[in-house]
Write an enzyme that holds these catalytic residues in place. Sequence first.
Site: not given
Length: 251
Positions: A10, A12, A96, A98, A168, A174, A214
């Site tokens: 991904n 992003k 996701h 985010e 996730e 991140g 991560s």
Amino acid sequence: MERKAMIAGNWKMNLNSKEAEELALALKKGLDVDLKHEVLLAPGFINLSIVKKIIGGLPILLAAQNMSWENKGAFTGEVSPIQLRDIGCTHVIIGHSERRHVFGETDVIVNKKIKAAIKNSLTPILCIGETLDERENQKTYRVLETQLKGAFEDLSEEQVSNIIVAYEPVWAIGTGKTATPDQAQDAHVFVRKELERLYGDDFAQSTRILYGGSVKVENIDQLMAQPDLDGALVGGESLKADKFLRVIHYQ
Ligand code: 13P
């Protein structure tokens, strides 16, 4: 039941067109084409066709990172499932963390997008996961259960037969703080049990559950050794060709 593993990158909101092209070319060069598992790339919208041109003919799948639940019309700034199909996407990431936490996507929106993806023959990669606060307050299972139930609302087993789930944990995304292989395995077992409760054992056993958060060269091998981890959804580490190639070719 055998589940084919998938390693997904991904990207992003990273990489300009030249950088995306270079990364795709380097992956093309380094990829073992006889790989037994699947590889998928999810570049930003504007780089989808650039990447598609490079990976066309290779066993690499293409996904968008998000999409509208509408097929077309006056929805300024949105990208539709029809447009994604047209450009060569086979998959789409939905929900996701985010999208959920920065842009306020709810389970209702996630459900609408899953339905739109399925209607347009795009395979959804449904992302779920708890925040640190939720984990520390023993709410992990409840959050996963709610997100799964919400995402699958009003969908039959047949409709969701190809869906991919990505666990996730938000606290691992991140942050460099990966879930330990045991923590990941534990959550995946829970997710699989919930899938069984929703659609039965066959569905639960055949549905792939990816881990994201991560994932690095240093931890991919141990993560993939867990029986219920069927692949990885990789963010930062998928932006560097040499590192992502090592993740793809995990041992
Ligand atoms: P990182 O690998 O950068 O933690 O991102 C994970 C992720 O969100 C993949 O979708």
